[in-house]
Design an enzyme around this catalytic site. Structure first.
Site, mmCIF file in Angstrom:
data_model
loop_
_atom_site.group_PDB
_atom_site.id
_atom_site.type_symbol
_atom_site.label_atom_id
_atom_site.label_comp_id
_atom_site.label_asym_id
_atom_site.label_seq_id
_atom_site.Cartn_x
_atom_site.Cartn_y
_atom_site.Cartn_z
ATOM 1 N N SER A 1 -46.966 -18.280 -43.330
ATOM 2 C CA SER A 1 -46.461 -17.242 -42.476
ATOM 3 C C SER A 1 -46.491 -15.834 -43.082
ATOM 4 C CB SER A 1 -45.027 -17.587 -42.076
ATOM 5 O OG SER A 1 -44.177 -17.527 -43.206
ATOM 6 N N LYS B 1 -42.239 -8.531 -46.696
ATOM 7 C CA LYS B 1 -42.275 -9.357 -45.489
ATOM 8 C C LYS B 1 -41.066 -9.035 -44.606
ATOM 9 C CE LYS B 1 -42.845 -14.253 -44.192
ATOM 10 N NZ LYS B 1 -42.928 -15.637 -44.714
ATOM 11 N N SER C 1 -45.863 -20.868 -47.286
ATOM 12 C CA SER C 1 -46.054 -19.574 -46.624
ATOM 13 C C SER C 1 -46.395 -18.401 -47.537
ATOM 14 C CB SER C 1 -44.824 -19.218 -45.793
ATOM 15 O OG SER C 1 -44.850 -19.935 -44.581
#
Lengths: 95, 486
Positions: free
Chosen positions: B153, B78, B177
């Site tokens: 996210s 990420k 997330s």
């Protein structure tokens, strides 16, 4: 409304943000709705309840004050948008 | 079988028997990215050249007999986890050109293990969002339905795993997330206990809630990744000095001694989609059939969790994001002659709308005159939410629930109503507030064929128990084997 236009402008200023008219309008409305929702917390009796700021109970994490390998100045400043002679450059502060 | 379809465990087997090389494996996944990522948009940056170099080094290590379970395994990370000399943007214009001069603790660990970094995965800007639509650069599509969001996210990390654009990935979980996108994309995701994985080098959103964790194709891959990233780090003052067990050890143990709690409030929520309800009910039955005992438990403060979270998280974010001032790193607006003008223009142009909304909300909740009513009140109710879990875990080992009230939604569906989107975090955010570990495992499909996830929550530092329950479930079902066609 829970939050006025003026309050949104004031808080944005505190947070160093510059909002345009559309943002002020949208944010006042949206944040107002969210703040109204927060009122549900008033249903909870919290008298005498200790606040929690961290979920894991740790005492202070101390360590010896020793010099360890660290970034040199050039690397540490490599991402600076403007710099001069090893200093960060900012717009004039004192007039 | 195509090499990009392999699980980490399978790839490790082939690599260790020298049936494939790490370079071959990495090439296969990079080719897959070139061919397919245009349709998905999982990556912000693909690091092809360095990936091939790392793969070649991994092959040397393997030849020399110096191998870990992640040596030569290509992973996506990420884009809020700092990677030395590789752009780390947080999907924000304000960090568009930020190149970290150091690696996050988890990257040091992965590098030492010999893993291969394929690239940096898309996300909601600064991890604020549940759809990846708040990325400052592009959207990511759900591999199961290109008209729908992958969740967020960590949407890029989840979509990359689901679409075979990596063998596994790292995400971060502040309010769901990792678990929510894992659920929406039909992959396994784990948010470890707060303090289990070092946050050093993780760009901060809400420091008392953030935790890095893996997204993988299987539960045993999740255990392998957890082995690699867990552990104490003195550079993160909230890291907990506690031994890391071998998370793969307990997987195959049965459920005879395991008691599963069903938190009744989690099944009485308005707007819980019937297909999600049904899939989770069936999952509970499956685990019961495998020997687990069920008990009904109550988490009475559940309905207040969303309000608590959306006070605490924006408050912490407003403070953390004060560092983006256009001075030390990140973008700077150069149209202004005053310092204050420069700060304000830099931040307003650099941050997207959701980030600005949360900064304002958080600043307001902390401001003089409102602190008691909002931040302090929320912190008190947070204590009660934690106590709910402590009480529940006296009668059971894990809790089972849905991950989200409904499967992945369509693009734009929840854009204009932030509160509606916040409310869909109802099942995931309590775990962050309480610091307990949580997992999402694939447990079925909705009528439209969208993946549904089962959430497993457990007491602090009992990831072993979550993995055992998840593994038993995976053994009994085939949901994790289904692949999206796109």
């Amino acid at each position: 409304m829970k939050i006025t236009r003026e309050e949104v402008i004031h808080v944005a200023r505190l947070a160093r943000l510059e909002l345009d008219e559309t943002d002020i309008e949208t944010f006042s409305h949206q944040i107002g709705t969210i703040l109204e929702y927060f009122d549900t917390l008033n249903q909870v009796d919290t008298q005498g309840v200790k606040p929690t700021s961290h979920a894991i109970f740790l005492t202070n994490a101390f360590r010896e004050d020793e010099i360890k390998p660290h970034l040199d100045r050039e690397k540490a400043m490599a991402n600076a948008p403007e710099k001069e002679n090893g200093y960060f450059l900012v717009p004039r502060v004192i007039g | 079988m195509n090499l990009y379809e392999l699980t980490i465990g399978e790839a490790h087997g082939l690599l260790s028997r020298k049936e494939i090389s790490a370079v071959e494996l990495t090439r296969a996944v990079l080719a897959r990215i070139t061919e397919k990522d245009e349709k998905i948009g999982a990556y912000i940056t693909v690091t092809e050249a360095s990936a091939l170099k790392q793969a070649a080094l991994a092959d040397e290590r393997i030849a020399g007999g110096d191998m870990t379970p992640l040596t030569g395994i290509p992973l996506a990370i990420k884009d809020l986890i700092c990677t030395k000399d590789i752009k780390t943007t947080c999907a924000s214009a304000i960090l568009e050109n930020f190149i970290p001069p150091y690696d996050a603790a988890v990257m040091e660990k992965l590098n030492r293990a010999g893993a291969v970094l394929l690239g940096k995965a898309n996300m909601d800007e600064f991890a604020m969002g549940s759809s990846t639509e708040n990325s400052g650069f592009k959207i990511t599509r759900n591999p199961w339905d290109p008209g729908r969001v992958p969740g967020g996210s960590s949407g890029g990390s989840a979509a990359a795993v689901a679409a075979d654009l990596c063998l596994g990935s790292l995400g971060s979980d502040t309010g769901g997330s990792i678990r929510q996108p894992a659920s929406h994309c039909g992959v396994v995701g784990m948010k470890p206990t707060y303090g289990r994985v070092s946050r050093f080098g993780l760009v901060a959103f809400a420091s008392s809630l953030d935790q890095i964790g893996p997204l993988t194709k299987t539960v045993s891959d999740c255990a392998l990744m957890m082995n690699a990233i867990s552990g104490y780090d003195n550079r993160d003052s909230t890291s907990v000095p506690r031994e890391v067990p071998d998370y793969t050890q307990s997987l195959t143990q049965g459920l005879k001694e395991v008691t599963i709690g069903i938190p009744r409030q989690y099944f009485e929520t308005d707007g819980l989609d019937p297909s999600v309800f049904l899939a989770v009910q069936k999952a509970v039955k499956t685990l019961q059939d495998r020997g687990a005992t069920l008990v009904d438990v109550s988490l009475p403060h559940t309905s207040y969790a969303v309000a608590v979270y959306y006070i605490v998280a924006p408050a912490e974010a407003s403070s953390n994001l004060a560092r983006y001032d256009g001075v030390k790193y990140g973008a700077r607006d150069k149209t202004q002659s005053s310092l204050l003008g420069m700060y304000r223009q830099t931040r307003s142009k650099g941050f997207g709308k959701e980030v600005q909304r949360r900064i304002i909300l958080g600043t307001y909740a902390l401001s003089s005159g409102y602190y008691e009513a909002y931040y302090n009140k929320a912190s008190q109710v947070r204590t009660l939410i934690m106590e709910d879990f402590n009480t529940a875990f006296k009668t059971c080992d894990v809790l089972l629930s849905p991950v989200t009230p409904s499967p992945a939604f369509k693009f734009g569906e929840k854009r204009e109503d932030p509160l509606a989107l916040y409310l869909s975090d109802i099942y995931t955010i309590s775990a962050n507030l309480a610091g307990i570990p949580g997992m999402s495992v694939p447990c079925g499909f909705s009528q439209e064929g969208l993946p549904v996830g089962l959430q497993i929550l457990g007491p602090h530092f009992n990831e072993t128990m979550l993995l055992k329950v998840a593994y038993n479930f995976e053994q009994a079902t085939d949901f994790h084997k289904a692949k999206p066609v796109f």
